[in-house]
Structure formats: C-alpha cells, structure tokens
Design an enzyme around this catalytic site. Structure first.
Site, PDB file in Angstrom:
ATOM      1  N   ASP A  21      -9.171  -2.100   2.896  1.00  0.00           N
ATOM      2  CA  ASP A  21      -9.942  -1.784   1.692  1.00  0.00           C
ATOM      3  C   ASP A  21     -10.655  -0.446   1.827  1.00  0.00           C
ATOM      4  OD1 ASP A  21     -10.923  -2.292  -0.835  1.00  0.00           O
ATOM      5  OD2 ASP A  21     -12.646  -3.430  -0.128  1.00  0.00           O
ATOM      6  N   ASN A  69      -3.531  -6.438  -8.208  1.00  0.00           N
ATOM      7  CA  ASN A  69      -3.391  -4.976  -8.216  1.00  0.00           C
ATOM      8  C   ASN A  69      -2.426  -4.477  -9.292  1.00  0.00           C
ATOM      9  OD1 ASN A  69      -3.721  -4.576  -4.601  1.00  0.00           O
ATOM     10  ND2 ASN A  69      -5.282  -4.505  -6.211  1.00  0.00           N
TER      11      ASN A  69
END
Length: 247
Positions: A21, A69
C-alpha cells in the site's frame, strides 16, 4: 550486526503475505503521477522477492490488485494493466535466477485477455521452480474467495460429491483459491494503514500482523528483515496459554 544476520533461520515464517500500500500517496508526495508510484513499487517487489528467496521463505503472497480496484479511474486501471504486462515480461530472469515459481489467485478472467495469457504462460514456464512460490493476488478479495468456494461446495453437495455434514475447516481450505498453500504466519502492510482490506479473510485467522508507516515504494530488504525480527519476538499461542506453549 546487520539485521539479516540477527534473523533466526530456524524460526522463519514459512509464508509471508504483503499488502503493498501507498504507491499513489508516494507519487503525490513526490509530485508525480500515481502510475509512477506503481512503477517505483515494482522495484520493491523485486527486492522483497529476492530477499525472501535468499532467506528461505517458502511462500510469498502479494496483494497486487483487488476486486475493488476495478472501480478506480479508467486511466489508472489501464496504466496498471500495462505495467503488469511489462513487469511480468521483464521479471522472467528474476524468477529463474532465484528459482521462483509464479502463481496467481483471484477472478483472473476479468483481466485483459493479453494480460491473462501472459500470466498463464509465465506460470507454466516457472512451474518447475522450487525455491519459493510467489503468488500474486490479482482481481482478488477475501469475500470473492469465500463466495466462489461456497458456490463450488454447494454444487458438489448437490451432485452428491460431498455431504454437508462432512464439511470441515480442511474442506473449506481445499475449496479456496489458496488450496495447497499454508496460511500466512506473517502479514505485512505498508503505508501506515492498519486494516486487511478484504485480503485472505479466512487464511489470516492466526497470522501475526506487522504495520509500517513506510509507503510500499520505500520498503526495502532492511524493512523486510525488521518485520521478520518483529515476528520472531512474538509468542504465538493459537488460543493456548503461555505455559502450554512453552512446555
């Protein structure tokens, strides 16, 4: 003494999972486009893969692209798919140099056809490598994994292949996309966020969590070693008392 030399090789986690991340925030703080953060993150992938293979970690799973996503801006998703294809092609030498077998989990058929084909070809080309298994979680989420496992179990139960009363935890393990892969002992998440974001929901039940404020593009071998050392300082009880574990 260097961090790597402090690691007890007899207490290595067999399986490490990582939520990579912070690529976008890294890019923003450096005044760059988000896709450049993802490109920089590829270097961290290479370093961590090589470090895990060198140490003797047998399984490494990277959360590369979640089902959620797909909801990102089209330009970013397209850029990520292009970067993915370029990276797989470029890293073939890394896979063979380090004897790494590539694997992938997720709703892979949602990937662009060219990406899916290249992924399958690379998985097949590296299938005989034995030092470490690198699993890419692509178009993946823990809820998707449980959903597809439930559907398959229900279909097999309806067909008389399994009986509902015979379903155990091992049965569920075998229907998940990670069948044959041990649960992660260590989960690492970068960027300072402290959640698992729909990743390996069943498999992380007894994993040790390690959170670092570093963005993924800044995560290097030394950071991996620190995470492993932190893991090795912990007592893993699995519901037992300390006295039971130390007997």
């Amino acid at each position: 003494m260097e961090l790597k030399d402090q690691i007890n090789n007899e207490r290595l986690p067999k399986h490490i999972a990582i939520i990579m991340d912070g690529n976008g925030r890294w890019a923003k703080e450096h005044g760059k486009q988000r896709i450049l953060g993802h490109q920089r993150g590829v270097q961290s992938v290479r370093e961590v893969c090589e470090a895990c293979a060198e140490l003797g970690v047998e399984y490494l799973t990277l959360y590369a692209f979640s089902t959620e996503n797909w909801n990102r801006p089209l330009a970013e998703v397209t850029g990520l798919m292009t970067l993915f294809a370029q990276t797989i092609k470029k890293e073939m030498d890394t896979f063979f140099k380090n004897d790494i077998r590539l694997n992938a989990i997720g709703d892979l058929e949602r990937l662009p056809e060219s990406n899916y084909k290249m992924l399958k070809e690379t998985i097949d080309a590296t299938k005989d490598n034995k030092r470490m298994t690198l699993t890419l979680a692509l178009s993946y989420s823990g809820r998707w994994d449980l959903m597809q496992a439930s559907r398959r179990m229900a279909a097999d139960a309806a067909a008389g292949i399994i009986k509902p009363e015979d379903i155990t935890q091992d049965t569920i393990d075998n229907y998940l996309s990670t069948a044959g892969i041990p649960d992660p002992e260590l989960l690492i998440r970068t960027s300072g966020e402290e959640r698992i974001s729909n990743f390996l929901l069943w498999q992380l039940a007894y994993s040790e969590f390690y959170f670092t404020p570093k963005y993924w593009p800044d995560f290097q071998k030394a950071d991996l070693y620190e995470a492993i050392l932190n893991y090795q300082r912990r007592e893993r009880r699995f519901g037992k008392t300390s006295e039971q574990v130390t007997k």
